[in-house]
Structure formats: structure tokens, C-alpha cells
Design an enzyme around this catalytic site. Structure first.
Site, PDB file in Angstrom:
ATOM      1  N   ASP A 119      70.943  -5.589 -18.224  1.00  0.00           N
ATOM      2  CA  ASP A 119      70.572  -5.107 -20.082  1.00  0.00           C
ATOM      3  C   ASP A 119      68.950  -6.366 -20.430  1.00  0.00           C
ATOM      4  OD1 ASP A 119      72.917  -5.122 -21.466  1.00  0.00           O
ATOM      5  OD2 ASP A 119      71.363  -6.737 -21.696  1.00  0.00           O
ATOM      6  N   ARG A 137      69.774   3.930 -16.344  1.00  0.00           N
ATOM      7  CA  ARG A 137      70.412   3.577 -17.211  1.00  0.00           C
ATOM      8  C   ARG A 137      69.359   2.686 -18.100  1.00  0.00           C
ATOM      9  NH1 ARG A 137      73.457  -0.499 -13.475  1.00  0.00           N
ATOM     10  NH2 ARG A 137      74.197  -0.957 -15.702  1.00  0.00           N
ATOM     11  N   HIS A 164      72.078 -10.758 -11.799  1.00  0.00           N
ATOM     12  CA  HIS A 164      72.446  -9.684 -11.118  1.00  0.00           C
ATOM     13  C   HIS A 164      71.053  -8.656 -11.534  1.00  0.00           C
ATOM     14  CE1 HIS A 164      76.906 -10.611 -11.541  1.00  0.00           C
ATOM     15  NE2 HIS A 164      76.290 -11.748 -10.438  1.00  0.00           N
TER      16      HIS A 164
HETATM   17  N1  APR Z   1      83.714  -7.168 -26.909  1.00  0.00           N
HETATM   18  C1  APR Z   1      84.031  -8.084 -25.871  1.00  0.00           C
HETATM   19  N2  APR Z   1      84.228  -8.876 -24.449  1.00  0.00           N
HETATM   20  C2  APR Z   1      84.675  -6.519 -24.286  1.00  0.00           C
HETATM   21  C3  APR Z   1      84.289  -6.033 -25.268  1.00  0.00           C
HETATM   22  C4  APR Z   1      83.547  -6.190 -26.584  1.00  0.00           C
HETATM   23  N3  APR Z   1      83.314  -4.579 -27.242  1.00  0.00           N
HETATM   24  N4  APR Z   1      84.507  -4.204 -24.034  1.00  0.00           N
HETATM   25  C5  APR Z   1      84.497  -4.668 -23.570  1.00  0.00           C
HETATM   26  N5  APR Z   1      85.212  -6.420 -23.051  1.00  0.00           N
HETATM   27  C6  APR Z   1      85.121  -6.861 -21.900  1.00  0.00           C
HETATM   28  C7  APR Z   1      86.380  -6.503 -21.483  1.00  0.00           C
HETATM   29  O1  APR Z   1      88.012  -7.118 -21.555  1.00  0.00           O
HETATM   30  C8  APR Z   1      86.425  -7.445 -20.061  1.00  0.00           C
HETATM   31  O2  APR Z   1      86.825  -8.360 -20.070  1.00  0.00           O
HETATM   32  O3  APR Z   1      84.080  -7.167 -21.140  1.00  0.00           O
HETATM   33  C9  APR Z   1      84.914  -7.427 -19.863  1.00  0.00           C
HETATM   34  C10 APR Z   1      83.440  -6.098 -18.739  1.00  0.00           C
HETATM   35  O4  APR Z   1      84.122  -6.239 -17.282  1.00  0.00           O
HETATM   36  P1  APR Z   1      83.097  -5.712 -16.390  1.00  0.00           P
HETATM   37  O5  APR Z   1      83.351  -4.395 -16.565  1.00  0.00           O
HETATM   38  O6  APR Z   1      84.181  -6.242 -15.086  1.00  0.00           O
HETATM   39  O7  APR Z   1      81.893  -6.320 -16.679  1.00  0.00           O
HETATM   40  P2  APR Z   1      81.491  -7.563 -16.086  1.00  0.00           P
HETATM   41  O8  APR Z   1      82.518  -8.971 -15.824  1.00  0.00           O
HETATM   42  O9  APR Z   1      80.044  -8.220 -16.793  1.00  0.00           O
HETATM   43  O10 APR Z   1      81.150  -7.082 -14.542  1.00  0.00           O
HETATM   44  C11 APR Z   1      80.686  -8.193 -13.232  1.00  0.00           C
HETATM   45  O11 APR Z   1      80.688  -6.993 -11.747  1.00  0.00           O
HETATM   46  O12 APR Z   1      79.865  -4.484 -11.052  1.00  0.00           O
HETATM   47  C12 APR Z   1      79.283  -5.789 -11.605  1.00  0.00           C
HETATM   48  O13 APR Z   1      77.528  -6.690 -10.995  1.00  0.00           O
HETATM   49  C13 APR Z   1      78.491  -6.349 -12.313  1.00  0.00           C
HETATM   50  O14 APR Z   1      77.416  -7.868 -13.209  1.00  0.00           O
HETATM   51  C14 APR Z   1      78.338  -7.433 -13.460  1.00  0.00           C
HETATM   52  C15 APR Z   1      79.501  -7.782 -12.421  1.00  0.00           C
END
Ligand code: APR
Length: 227
Positions: free
Chosen positions: A89, A56, A104
Site C-alpha cells: 500500500d 485491493r 514486496h
Molecule cells: N498494530 C500493530 N500490529 C498489528 C496490528 C495492529 N493494529 N494488527 C495486527 N498486527 C500484527 C500481527 O500481530 C502480526 O504480527 O501485524 C502482524 C501481521 O503479520 P502478517 O499478517 O504475517 O503480515 P506481514 O508480516 O506484513 O507479512 C509479511 O507476507 O504474505 C506475505 O508479502 C506478504 O508482505 C507480506 C509478508
């Protein structure tokens, strides 16, 4: 200047080409989260964990911020902007945001396995098995793994409490304590959400811009500048 606090997650970096975690073909579909992002996984097989983060980190070197990151940086002309990010990132920094709090951890840093306060900037290079920090102990990714404390939450809470405006961009709000930050906002303050999907938890007084961050950010800027 009014204060704007923004909580971001993996979704804000999706249009830069970085995978989210819980979307379809997200990282947690491809990898076993407990194997690559937990202290148990590290203790069981540190080389698998090092490889996951080395890959990554290598990808990050050639990854650029998208319109959403740049839009947040531009808002610093009009507001005192604090970005609280769950992302590891460095795209907020690459886009020019000056106040970024990583809940994180950060991909471009490493720390001692014995002492997470012994931190080393490593940029985009690999951490190798057997590589040690200044305390002579193995270096590990400077990442908060599942089951580990989130020391930065103490700094994040006042940023939410003091905010005149709150925005939540690209996070499923699945992970605590990050998701609990919204409970600290000034009562009645508006929360602007940018996410193409519905939000998993009910948020009072929320204005949902149901778009990708890359386009939703300009709607948010328009709404905020009308204030
Ligand atoms: N623009 C805006 N939002 C988006 C886009 C986009 N182009 N693509 C996806 N999303 C949204 C999805 O709908 C979802 O609600 O981004 C969110 C991503 O959610 P996760 O994959 O759960 O990521 P995140 O919320 O950052 O996870 C939190 O979980 O695994 C741990 O430590 C890790 O920091 C991470 C934490």
C-alpha cells in the site's frame, strides 16, 4: 541527526482498514496464497491474480493512513528516518514519509510480464487482461510474489546496518529475506517492536510495546525523544 530505520508490515495498516495476512480473517484465510500471490498462480490463471490485486488497488484509493503512519512521518523532524516496508500500500507516502523502500512491490504500479524493470504508474485503476506495457507484453501487478527475488533487499541491508535505532511495526516476521534484516543491525543496538501479539522469533535487546500501532507509535516516539 541519528538514523532510525523502521521495518513495517501489514499490521501498521490494519487500523486503516486493510487486512493483514496471517491474523484471523486475514487475506490468507480468504484466498489461496499460491493462487493469487505466486508466479505459478499467475501462470495457471492470470485473471484470478489480476482480480485479486485490482480489488485491493480499488480499496486503497479510499484508504487513509492511521496515527502510526503519521507518527513515523513526524519522526523525520528528529531523526533521519528510513522506512523499509513489506506493504504494497502507499499509506506511508500518503502520511508524508519521505524515505520509503518497498521490499514486496507497490499496488499502484504495474510491470511487464517479461521485464520487471518496465514499470508503469497506474494509480488505483485496474490492469486488464490483454493490457500491454511499452514492450508489447502483458502488464502484471508490480508485486514480488512468493518464489520471486526481492531486488530491494540489497538497498535495505545498509539501512539496517547504519541505523542507530531500529523499530519493527506490525509484522509477524514470517517471511524472508525481510525477517532476516534484523541480523544486520549494529551489535547491541536496541530494537523497538510494536505489535499487540508476541513475536514469533527471539530478538536480543528488544523492547516490545505490546499494543496496536495506532497507540504504540506515541509510546515509541516518547521513548526515542528521550534518547
Ligand atoms: N498494530 C500493530 N500490529 C498489528 C496490528 C495492529 N493494529 N494488527 C495486527 N498486527 C500484527 C500481527 O500481530 C502480526 O504480527 O501485524 C502482524 C501481521 O503479520 P502478517 O499478517 O504475517 O503480515 P506481514 O508480516 O506484513 O507479512 C509479511 O507476507 O504474505 C506475505 O508479502 C506478504 O508482505 C507480506 C509478508
Amino acid at each position: 541527526m541519528k538514523r532510525l530505520t523502521v521495518l513495517t508490515g501489514a499490521g501498521i495498516s490494519a487500523e486503516s482498514g486493510l487486512k493483514t495476512f496471517r491474523d484471523s480473517n486475514g487475506l490468507w484465510e480468504e484466498y489461496d496464497v499460491m493462487q493469487v500471490a505466486s508466479i505459478e498462480g499467475w501462470n495457471r490463471d492470470p485473471e484470478i491474480v489480476l482480480r485479486f490485486y485490482n480489488d485491493r488497488r480499488k480499496q486503497l484509493e479510499f484508504t487513509e493512513p492511521n496515527r502510526a503512519h503519521f507518527g513515523l512521518a513526524e519522526l523525520e523532524k528528529h531523526f533521519e528516518v528510513s522506512v523499509i516496508t513489506q506493504n504494497v500500500d502507499n499509506l506511508h507516502e500518503k502520511a508524508g514519509s519521505s524515505q520509503v523502500l518497498h521490499l514486496h512491490g507497490e499496488l499502484t504500479k504495474a510491470c511487464s510480464v517479461e521485464n520487471k524493470n518496465i514499470v508503469k504508474n497506474i494509480g488505483y485503476r485496474e490492469i486488464l487482461p490483454g493490457e500491454t506495457g511499452e514492450d508489447g507484453k502483458q502488464l502484471r501487478p508490480y508485486i514480488v510474489w512468493f518464489g520471486e527475488a526481492v531486488p530491494a533487499i540489497g538497498k535495505a541491508i545498509p539501512l539496517v546496518k547504519e541505523a542507530d535505532y531500529l523499530a519493527v511495526i506490525g509484522t509477524s516476521l514470517n517471511v524472508y529475506p525481510a525477517a532476516g534484516l534484523l541480523d544486520y543491525r549494529k551489535s547491541g543496538s536496541a530494537v523497538y517492536i510494536i505489535d499487540p501479539k508476541e513475536i514469533s522469533i527471539h530478538i536480543e535487546n528488544a523492547y516490545h510495546i505490546k499494543e496496536n500501532a495506532g497507540t504504540g507509535i506515541d509510546k515509541l516516539i516518547e521513548l526515542l525523544l528521550k534518547k
